[in-house]
Write an enzyme that holds these catalytic residues in place. Structure first.
Site, PDB file in Angstrom:
ATOM      1  N   CYS A   1       1.760  -1.934   0.184  1.00 37.42           N
ATOM      2  CA  CYS A   1       0.454  -2.345  -0.313  1.00 37.42           C
ATOM      3  C   CYS A   1      -0.250  -3.332   0.608  1.00 37.42           C
ATOM      4  CB  CYS A   1       0.570  -2.917  -1.718  1.00 37.42           C
ATOM      5  SG  CYS A   1       1.780  -4.216  -1.862  1.00 37.42           S
TER       6      CYS A   1
ATOM      7  N   HIS B   1       2.405  -7.529  -5.453  1.00 32.93           N
ATOM      8  CA  HIS B   1       1.396  -6.576  -5.042  1.00 32.93           C
ATOM      9  C   HIS B   1       0.300  -7.319  -4.295  1.00 32.93           C
ATOM     10  CE1 HIS B   1      -0.412  -2.708  -5.072  1.00 32.93           C
ATOM     11  NE2 HIS B   1      -1.459  -3.050  -5.812  1.00 32.93           N
TER      12      HIS B   1
ATOM     13  N   ASP C   1      -8.186  -1.394  -5.317  1.00 34.01           N
ATOM     14  CA  ASP C   1      -6.768  -1.357  -4.932  1.00 34.01           C
ATOM     15  C   ASP C   1      -6.531  -0.138  -4.065  1.00 34.01           C
ATOM     16  OD1 ASP C   1      -4.108  -1.507  -4.645  1.00 34.01           O
ATOM     17  OD2 ASP C   1      -3.623  -1.597  -6.782  1.00 34.01           O
TER      18      ASP C   1
END
Lengths: 645, 304
Positions: free
Chosen positions: A397, A441, A457
């Protein structure tokens, strides 16, 4: 003696990893010496040698820790003294001193760790020590070990009500009286305030709990479970930093709509200042601030378990007015890097007018090109973003968030990175959510005029499962390091959840029992303003009533000692006779009683005599026949005397 | 064995009328290897009972009449110079026998009384630097007058403790007294009586008594009784371990006389007044007082 040594080992065991190796070896050696001194008549060392040993050990500790005071050094010193005391066992007094020292060392464990496991272990150790004391007072026959331990357990059990009263009523201070010296060596697990490539994927291998959340009513859907942490503004081509932050006023400038979620977070210590909150928080817990990244910042470093309550809305508009300074930091970029990306960004910039369209295009690019989501991405070169976007195309991520924000900034769209956690596992047993380090994250936010900061995201574009489900679903292969915690075995899974739930309750009710909880509990009992006097009185009252209960109980159990079945049945027989007017006197023997009864009631003579005869046989004679008892039982059951008219 | 004992008791009953319980108690005491103290007014048949027991058990007996001028050597014996051989030799006193009737023991001075001490406990005599064993079995049956009578020296407590039982005879019933008045002279009757046991048999019985079973439940009861005497304020001092042992042994002995192989609480209750009465006696020296202590004890302690 062996038992005492076992106690020593038990007391020292949890400290083993914390004390230097030589100290452990010395303790073991001294223990063996002490044992030999008792069993094989070895000589105890002379005083002068003992003194030398003390000095040497103390010097060693001083060299090791640089001090003799303080938590670690103090405990090490105590362990030295405890061990050396073994070589001084001459009288009872020495052993008793040893045991008391042991108790003290047991308590020091709580300076390091306050988990439930440690508490249980410590309880076991103190039971062991107590049984040593019992053994001593019985003039030490080690044969009765089981009996001693049993009594120690009994004594500990008896102490529990006392403990509870003290725990509930003992005055709590709103803040701790003292701060333990800080230890730099403590491993920090959790998010840091910078983001290097690989940092989060490293974290994702850890099963450690980041925090636990209990929602007061509804639980937001999984796709909304973004736990907001620090916001990163500054990029140097490799690492993101939080350099720019400004505290907002307490009345925040966000506009919220939709459902309000209220929740309580129990945060594991992470040695940093920020607190996590559901994106985005609408209320600020006490002793903390909010900054312009809408992250909650605590006034104090989170060194211990920290609990706070906050509320959030998942639909919001934040930061709709961007200050100049903010704009500047949200567009900051390192120079002369990633030429390919720069070229591509200019291309996109030409094709799309609005920031949202540009973002959408990039997300589409992530989705369509063969980007993959992996925990072990290949290393990136000097032009990291170029490498990632056009060559390796696989990452975690942080890679996606980082390159996305980089691209957006290239296109003159203010953007920033938000660190935090995404998702969480709901524990149905304890009705709370566990968020682990593996849920760490990173995502992006871009600023759009009129809409403020919008969460985007990019990882979701590549691997929608990561957001919808969990990291396990998103990864193409199982993470080996996950091990136990990610077991598929449903039984094990349930056990783990039970364990975590117990731990949570422990944290909530034992460690988290502070002055606020205490006063709210006392209010339930009608004590409103708990002054010192009130608390003292209530301690006395509860202790007094407890003692009264114990006294009553002892009295009762003295009056009615436990009887064996023969005796119980006989008492039944006596009751039956008592109903027709022949109560047995306490001091009346069975034959006297039978004679008295049969003297008045000749009709009962056969039965009464038989029962009395068997009773005497069963209770007083040597090896009564085994089948006699059933006959006896039958006789008494059948015996139904009637009152004489 | 039991029929013999029953026969013995019947025989005794014919001589001493209406006192079966006392006779049984005395026998229980002797079979439990204990010494017996009979205490009552003069003329109640104390000496007769003592003589009777000795005769019936077929044991050799000596009688020592205690008086205020009795000397220890009158009991133990003395070294006497043999003019023919030209040396001293020990002349054993009346204590060297199987049954010693120490009549009116509290008429003698404490010095003479204590001469009996060693004999009673150790069953041996040390005199002239030499220790001599007494024959087996060995009993001391002592009689004494109530201590408030003139010319008596109260027995030292240590000596009291050495008697396993102390019994009282008490006045005979009207019917029994009538038989005494009309019947033959007791002393003549005593001469005609034949022994029922031999000394070997007595020894055998003595070895059987400790084998009578005492269950845990009964031991609890016994110890409760003993504990009560030690904790209660109405007794000046509690029962000694020797006292509790005497309690158990005599209860066993009583059960044996009853032909049982296990002790029951009633056994303890029946022997208890005789065993503990003189041990718990306070300085009031009132006879009724001692029995009331025992009664209180029995009433206060529940049978577990």
């Amino acid at each position: 003696m062996l038992w005492i040594l076992a106690c020593q080992a038990m007391v020292i065991a949890p400290h083993l990893l914390r004390i230097p190796v030589w100290l452990s070896i010395m303790s073991a050696g001294v223990g063996i010496w002490g044992y030999k001194a008792v069993s094989a008549k070895w000589k105890y060392p002379r005083r002068i040698i003992l003194l030398l040993m003390v000095i040497i050990a103390s010097t060693g500790i001083f060299i090791n820790y640089g001090t003799l005071i303080g938590r670690n050094a103090g405990v090490a010193l105590l362990i030295t003294m405890l061990s050396l005391k073994i070589l001084e066992f001459k009288t009872h007094k020495d052993v008793i001193l040893f045991v008391y020292l042991g108790y003290f060392l047991v308590v020091t464990n709580f300076l390091f760790s306050q988990t439930m496991l440690i508490a249980i272990y410590m309880l076991a150790v103190s039971i062991g020590l107590t049984s040593t004391l019992i053994m001593l007072s019985r003039h030490g026959s080690e044969l009765n070990l089981g009996k001693n331990v049993k009594q120690a357990v009994m004594m500990t059990l008896q102490a529990i009500p006392l403990m509870l009263v003290m725990f509930v009523l003992f005055p709590r201070l709103p803040s701790p009286l003292w701060f333990l010296p800080e230890d730099n060596s403590r491993a920090v697990t959790g998010l840091s305030d910078t983001m290097k490539p690989g940092a989060i994927s490293e974290l994702s291998r850890s099963d450690a709990v980041a925090f636990r959340v209990s929602f007061s009513d509804a639980i937001p859907p999984a796709s909304q479970l973004y736990w907001r942490g620090p916001v990163l503004w500054q990029y140097d081509g490799k690492t993101w930093h939080t350099s720019y932050q400004k505290f907002l006023k307490r009345n925040m400038q966000g506009k919220y709509s939709g459902k309000k979620y209220t929740y309580t977070i129990t945060l594991e210590p992470h040695q940093q200042y920020w607190l996590f909150a559901l994106d985005t928080p609408s209320s600020i817990p006490p002793d903390s601030y909010i900054n312009n990244g809408y992250s909650l910042i605590s006034r104090n470093r989170i060194r211990n378990l920290y609990q706070y309550t906050s509320s959030s809305y998942t639909r919001y508009i934040i930061g709709d007015k961007l200050s100049l300074a903010e704009k500047k930091s949200a567009l900051q970029l390192p120079e002369n890097l990633n030429p390919k990306t720069g070229k591509w960004a200019r291309e996109i910039n030409r094709r799309f007018a609005t920031a949202e369209e540009k973002a959408k295009y990039i997300l589409g690019y992530f989705r369509e090109k063969p980007f993959s989501y992996t925990l072990s991405p290949p290393l990136l070169g000097q032009n990291a973003v170029d490498d990632f976007l056009f060559n390796t195309r696989s990452g975690f991520c942080e890679h996606y968030a980082s390159s996305f924000v980089y691209l957006m900034r290239l296109m003159n769209v203010p953007a920033r990175i938000v660190l935090g956690y995404q998702g969480g596992e709901y524990n149905n047993l304890g009705k709370y959510m566990i968020v682990r380090q593996s849920d760490a994250h990173a995502w992006a936010e871009i600023w759009v005029r009129g809409k403020g900061w919008i969460r985007i995201d990019p990882t979701g574009a590549v691997s929608p499962d990561r957001v919808e489900k969990s990291i396990e679903a998103a990864l193409p292969f199982r993470v080996s390091s996950g091990g136990l915690m990610r077991s598929d075995n449903p039984v094990l899974r349930t056990l783990i959840l039970y364990w975590d739930s117990a731990n949570y309750k422990w944290h909530n009710w034992v460690l988290g029992y502070d002055s606020a909880k205490q006063s709210s509990l006392l209010e339930k009992f009608g004590i409103n303003s708990a002054s010192w006097e009130d608390i003292a009185i209530s301690i006395m009252v509860s202790l007094g009533s407890m003692l009264l209960l114990i006294a009553l109980w002892v009295n009762m159990s003295n009056r009615r000692p436990r009887k064996d079945p023969t005796c119980r049945l006989y008492l039944k027989f006596c009751q039956k006779l008592g109903r027709i007017g022949f109560r047995q006197m306490a001091h009346e023997g069975p034959i006297d009683y039978a004679t008295r009864v049969t003297g008045k009631r000749l009709d009962l003579k056969d039965e009464v005599d038989l029962i009395t005869h068997i009773y005497i046989k069963l209770r007083y004679s040597r090896n009564p026949p085994t089948n006699l008892f059933s006959q006896y039982k039958k006789c008494i059951r059948k015996f139904h005397p009637r009152k004489n008219k | 064995m039991n029929t013999t004992i029953n026969f013995l008791i019947n025989q005794a009953n014919e001589i001493i009328l209406g006192k079966e319980k006392q006779i049984r108690l005395s026998l229980a005491c002797l079979f439990a290897r204990g010494h017996l103290l009979i205490e009552d007014l003069p003329g109640m048949g104390k000496t007769t009972l003592a003589q009777l027991l000795a005769r019936l058990m077929g044991l050799q007996y000596n009688r020592i009449q205690f008086t205020s001028d009795l000397l220890p050597s009158d009991i133990i014996g003395a070294a006497i110079y043999d003019r023919d051989k030209g040396e001293f030799y020990f002349h054993p006193g009346p204590v060297f026998t199987q049954v010693v009737l120490a009549d009116e023991i509290n008429r003698a001075t404490p010095k003479a009384q204590s001469a009996l001490l060693e004999a009673m406990e150790e069953r041996q005599i040390t005199a002239e630097g030499e220790t001599r064993d007494l024959p087996e079995p060995f009993f001391v049956i002592a009689t004494q007058n109530p201590t408030y009578h003139t010319g008596t020296f109260p027995l030292p407590e240590s000596q009291f403790d050495r008697f396993m039982m102390r019994i009282e005879l008490g006045f005979p019933s009207r019917q029994a007294e009538r038989s005494i008045l009309t019947g033959r002279d007791r002393s003549i009757l005593l001469q005609t009586i034949k022994p029922c046991l031999t000394s070997e048999q007595v020894l055998k019985i003595q070895s059987l008594v400790p084998q009578v079973h005492v269950s845990d439940a009964l031991l609890d009861y016994l110890q409760d009784l003993v504990d009560f005497t030690r904790n209660d304020s109405s007794t000046s001092n509690g029962l000694s371990p020797r006292g509790s042992l005497a309690l158990m042994r005599s209860a066993q002995s009583w059960a044996f006389l009853d032909g049982r192989d296990a002790v029951i609480p009633e056994d303890v209750q029946i022997i208890l007044p005789s065993v503990v009465g003189h041990r718990l006696r306070q300085y009031t020296d009132n006879l009724s007082d001692t029995s009331s202590i025992a009664q209180k004890l029995l009433k206060s302690v529940a049978i577990p």
